[in-house]
Design an enzyme around this catalytic site. Structure first.
Site, PDB file in Angstrom:
ATOM      1  N   SER A  34      14.087 -18.755  -8.950  1.00  0.00           N
ATOM      2  CA  SER A  34      12.982 -17.806  -9.136  1.00  0.00           C
ATOM      3  C   SER A  34      13.304 -16.829 -10.262  1.00  0.00           C
ATOM      4  O   SER A  34      12.421 -16.440 -11.021  1.00  0.00           O
ATOM      5  CB  SER A  34      12.683 -17.054  -7.839  1.00  0.00           C
ATOM      6  N   THR A  35      14.553 -16.424 -10.367  1.00  0.00           N
ATOM      7  CA  THR A  35      14.958 -15.580 -11.507  1.00  0.00           C
ATOM      8  C   THR A  35      16.128 -16.202 -12.262  1.00  0.00           C
ATOM      9  O   THR A  35      16.423 -15.790 -13.372  1.00  0.00           O
ATOM     10  CB  THR A  35      15.351 -14.159 -11.048  1.00  0.00           C
ATOM     11  N   ALA A  73      22.670 -14.348  -4.067  1.00  0.00           N
ATOM     12  CA  ALA A  73      21.213 -14.507  -4.164  1.00  0.00           C
ATOM     13  C   ALA A  73      20.522 -13.299  -3.557  1.00  0.00           C
ATOM     14  O   ALA A  73      20.746 -12.970  -2.397  1.00  0.00           O
ATOM     15  CB  ALA A  73      20.792 -15.782  -3.426  1.00  0.00           C
ATOM     16  N   SER A 116      26.060  -3.247  -3.707  1.00  0.00           N
ATOM     17  CA  SER A 116      25.632  -2.474  -4.881  1.00  0.00           C
ATOM     18  C   SER A 116      25.970  -0.999  -4.768  1.00  0.00           C
ATOM     19  O   SER A 116      25.969  -0.422  -3.671  1.00  0.00           O
ATOM     20  CB  SER A 116      24.117  -2.628  -5.014  1.00  0.00           C
ATOM     21  N   TYR A 140      15.872  -1.174  -2.383  1.00  0.00           N
ATOM     22  CA  TYR A 140      16.913  -2.116  -2.820  1.00  0.00           C
ATOM     23  C   TYR A 140      18.278  -1.695  -2.270  1.00  0.00           C
ATOM     24  O   TYR A 140      18.991  -2.486  -1.645  1.00  0.00           O
ATOM     25  CB  TYR A 140      16.941  -2.186  -4.360  1.00  0.00           C
ATOM     26  N   LYS A 144      20.760  -3.544   0.653  1.00  0.00           N
ATOM     27  CA  LYS A 144      22.170  -3.928   0.450  1.00  0.00           C
ATOM     28  C   LYS A 144      23.063  -3.246   1.488  1.00  0.00           C
ATOM     29  O   LYS A 144      24.024  -3.844   1.991  1.00  0.00           O
ATOM     30  CB  LYS A 144      22.612  -3.556  -0.973  1.00  0.00           C
ATOM     31  N   PHE A 168      28.650  -1.675  -9.736  1.00  0.00           N
ATOM     32  CA  PHE A 168      27.916  -0.649 -10.456  1.00  0.00           C
ATOM     33  C   PHE A 168      27.130  -1.400 -11.553  1.00  0.00           C
ATOM     34  O   PHE A 168      26.679  -2.501 -11.293  1.00  0.00           O
ATOM     35  CB  PHE A 168      28.877   0.457 -10.920  1.00  0.00           C
ATOM     36  N   ASN A 169      26.924  -0.870 -12.738  1.00  0.00           N
ATOM     37  CA  ASN A 169      26.055  -1.589 -13.688  1.00  0.00           C
ATOM     38  C   ASN A 169      26.857  -2.640 -14.456  1.00  0.00           C
ATOM     39  O   ASN A 169      27.922  -2.334 -14.968  1.00  0.00           O
ATOM     40  CB  ASN A 169      25.390  -0.612 -14.643  1.00  0.00           C
ATOM     41  N   VAL A 204      12.994   5.672 -22.752  1.00  0.00           N
ATOM     42  CA  VAL A 204      14.049   6.308 -21.969  1.00  0.00           C
ATOM     43  C   VAL A 204      13.384   6.897 -20.727  1.00  0.00           C
ATOM     44  O   VAL A 204      12.514   7.765 -20.843  1.00  0.00           O
ATOM     45  CB  VAL A 204      14.752   7.414 -22.786  1.00  0.00           C
ATOM     46  N   ASP A 287      15.640   6.009  -9.089  1.00  0.00           N
ATOM     47  CA  ASP A 287      16.858   6.078  -9.916  1.00  0.00           C
ATOM     48  C   ASP A 287      17.674   7.335  -9.619  1.00  0.00           C
ATOM     49  O   ASP A 287      17.183   8.446  -9.831  1.00  0.00           O
ATOM     50  CB  ASP A 287      16.486   6.125 -11.408  1.00  0.00           C
TER      51      ASP A 287
HETATM   52  N1  UFG Z   1      16.425   2.635 -18.259  1.00  0.00           N
HETATM   53  C1  UFG Z   1      15.706   3.174 -19.310  1.00  0.00           C
HETATM   54  N2  UFG Z   1      14.901   2.340 -20.015  1.00  0.00           N
HETATM   55  C2  UFG Z   1      14.788   1.004 -19.749  1.00  0.00           C
HETATM   56  C3  UFG Z   1      15.531   0.471 -18.681  1.00  0.00           C
HETATM   57  C4  UFG Z   1      16.341   1.308 -17.951  1.00  0.00           C
HETATM   58  O1  UFG Z   1      15.789   4.373 -19.591  1.00  0.00           O
HETATM   59  O2  UFG Z   1      14.014   0.313 -20.438  1.00  0.00           O
HETATM   60  C5  UFG Z   1      17.349   3.504 -17.503  1.00  0.00           C
HETATM   61  C6  UFG Z   1      17.097   3.473 -15.997  1.00  0.00           C
HETATM   62  O3  UFG Z   1      16.073   4.370 -15.634  1.00  0.00           O
HETATM   63  C7  UFG Z   1      18.485   3.830 -15.455  1.00  0.00           C
HETATM   64  C8  UFG Z   1      19.443   3.227 -16.487  1.00  0.00           C
HETATM   65  O4  UFG Z   1      18.652   3.028 -17.674  1.00  0.00           O
HETATM   66  O5  UFG Z   1      18.641   5.217 -15.453  1.00  0.00           O
HETATM   67  C9  UFG Z   1      20.003   1.900 -16.068  1.00  0.00           C
HETATM   68  O6  UFG Z   1      18.924   1.095 -15.638  1.00  0.00           O
HETATM   69  P1  UFG Z   1      19.042  -0.473 -15.363  1.00  0.00           P
HETATM   70  O7  UFG Z   1      17.676  -0.940 -14.995  1.00  0.00           O
HETATM   71  O8  UFG Z   1      19.716  -1.141 -16.503  1.00  0.00           O
HETATM   72  O9  UFG Z   1      20.028  -0.553 -14.135  1.00  0.00           O
HETATM   73  P2  UFG Z   1      19.950   0.201 -12.716  1.00  0.00           P
HETATM   74  O10 UFG Z   1      20.932   1.347 -12.781  1.00  0.00           O
HETATM   75  O11 UFG Z   1      18.570   0.516 -12.315  1.00  0.00           O
HETATM   76  O12 UFG Z   1      20.420  -0.904 -11.716  1.00  0.00           O
HETATM   77  C10 UFG Z   1      21.538  -1.700 -11.918  1.00  0.00           C
HETATM   78  C11 UFG Z   1      21.347  -2.992 -11.141  1.00  0.00           C
HETATM   79  C12 UFG Z   1      21.314  -2.688  -9.677  1.00  0.00           C
HETATM   80  C13 UFG Z   1      22.545  -1.876  -9.271  1.00  0.00           C
HETATM   81  C14 UFG Z   1      22.689  -0.664 -10.124  1.00  0.00           C
HETATM   82  C15 UFG Z   1      23.973   0.024  -9.750  1.00  0.00           C
HETATM   83  O13 UFG Z   1      20.127  -3.619 -11.516  1.00  0.00           O
HETATM   84  O14 UFG Z   1      21.320  -3.913  -9.003  1.00  0.00           O
HETATM   85  O15 UFG Z   1      22.701  -1.044 -11.486  1.00  0.00           O
HETATM   86  O16 UFG Z   1      24.257   1.132 -10.551  1.00  0.00           O
HETATM   87  F1  UFG Z   1      22.419  -1.467  -8.000  1.00  0.00           F
END
Ligand code: UFG
Length: 325
Positions: A34-35, A73, A116, A140, A144, A168-169, A204, A287
């Site tokens: 699916s992804t 998954a 996560s 989410y 987890k 983390f990321n 941003v 977030d």
């Molecule tokens: N962000 C932007 N612009 C974008 C995309 C993201 O400013 O176009 C910001 C988000 O708001 C966030 C940061 O960049 O503040 C990181 O966002 P991501 O979407 O890259 O990642 P997330 O932190 O939301 O989530 C990721 C994984 C999760 C995990 C998390 C743990 O997708 O599964 O890291 O820190 F739980």
């Protein structure tokens, strides 16, 4: 060992599968595509196409000849989970419940789960230790956390040997295996899409966070370092491991360094030579402001240390894959 990797056609799952094969293991991948992507599954792995929530699929794939299950998954988008929490409770929680039943019926006793940083929510202290309060700020993260709790119960009651890895990321690439989602919501691929000329600017999400430059701070970890942690976690499960039968141990996985959204944009400008224009938008629901890991526990227990900690290196690896595509 013969291993099942659920989600092995995804970004992280395909890198973990590759590293497991390189280490001499036999790997069965379960993925509904699916992804994930069929072409991300290494040829030496066996791909079983199916949904982790489907008991018929599980009874076919989860068999007694497996030594260990690595369960990646899941649905994994913070923003989507706020809009559609039911999808997260269903796939992430009910899917794992069904998988654990199948694992128990097959007599498999070793389990590694991709949890996560989102389980913590807004932290009181950074870097975040595993003992920090868990107050997820998105469905989410809650889904987890529910699985982490489920694994603790499963271990105590049924003798499972289980590890939860709280990522983390994750960033970077291994060979051609990089991040590839449609639609893409993650920061680094979105920034690189602009650098590749496929969009006018990156938005941003939030410039009023209580952080030095007002944008959200995350701890970016190279996907290859993350895969190494999976191999160590697998070695820790089982009768002779650090996390024996009846035990469940949680490990954070991060660099221990925080990078803001603006830092990521600067790194992408440095790597690509593109100006990467930005639009300042509102915060994205769910977030947290800052997520930075302490990975002291996995370092002390299993000897894991991240080796590719520079943000520009991670962005450069991701950029190489974008260019090859
Ligand atoms: N962000 C932007 N612009 C974008 C995309 C993201 O400013 O176009 C910001 C988000 O708001 C966030 C940061 O960049 O503040 C990181 O966002 P991501 O979407 O890259 O990642 P997330 O932190 O939301 O989530 C990721 C994984 C999760 C995990 C998390 C743990 O997708 O599964 O890291 O820190 F739980």
């Amino acid at each position: 060992m013969r291993l099942l990797v659920t989600g092995g056609a995804g970004y992280i799952g395909s890198v973990v599968t590759t590293r497991l094969l390189d280490a001499g293991h036999e790997v069965v991948v379960l993925d509904d595509l699916s992804t994930g992507h069929r072409d991300a599954v290494p040829g030496a792995a066996t791909l079983q196409e199916g949904d982790v929530c489907d008991p018929d699929v599980l009874s076919r794939v989860v068999s007694a000849d497996l030594d260990d299950v690595v369960h990646l998954a899941a649905r994994s988008l913070v923003g989507e989970s706020v809009r559609h929490p039911e999808r997260y409770w269903s796939t992430n929680v009910c899917g794992t419940r069904a998988l654990l039943d199948a694992v128990r019926h097959a007599g498999i006793t070793r389990f590694v789960f991709s949890s996560s940083a989102a389980t913590y929510g807004e932290p009181e202290q950074v870097p975040i230790e595993e003992t920090a309060p868990t107050r997820p700020s998105s469905p989410y993260g809650a889904s987890k956390l529910a699985v982490d709790l489920m694994l603790g119960d499963e271990a105590r009651a049924h003798g499972l040997s289980a590890v939860s890895l709280r990522y983390f990321n994750v960033a970077g690439a291994l060979g051609d295996l990089g991040e590839r989602h449609d639609p893409e919501t993650h920061l680094i691929p979105n920034v690189l899409r602009v650098a590749a000329g496929q969009g006018p600017a990156v938005t941003v999400f939030g410039t009023d966070y209580p952080t030095p430059d007002g944008t959200a701070v995350r701890d970016y970890l190279h996907v290859d370092d993350l895969a190494t942690a999976h191999l160590l976690a697998l070695g820790a499960t089982g009768a002779c491991g650090r996390v024996g039968p009846g035990h469940h141990r949680v490990y954070n996985l991060g660099n221990g360094t925080g990078f803001s959204v603006r830092h990521v944009v600067s790194a992408a400008r440095e790597v690509t030579g593109h100006p990467v224009p930005v639009i300042e938008g509102p915060r994205r629901a769910g977030d947290p402001a800052v997520l930075v890991a302490s990975s002291r526990r996995i370092h002390e227990d299993l000897g894991w240390t991240p080796t590719r900690t520079r943000l520009v290196e991670m962005v450069a690896d991701a950029w190489r894959v974008v260019q090859n595509r």
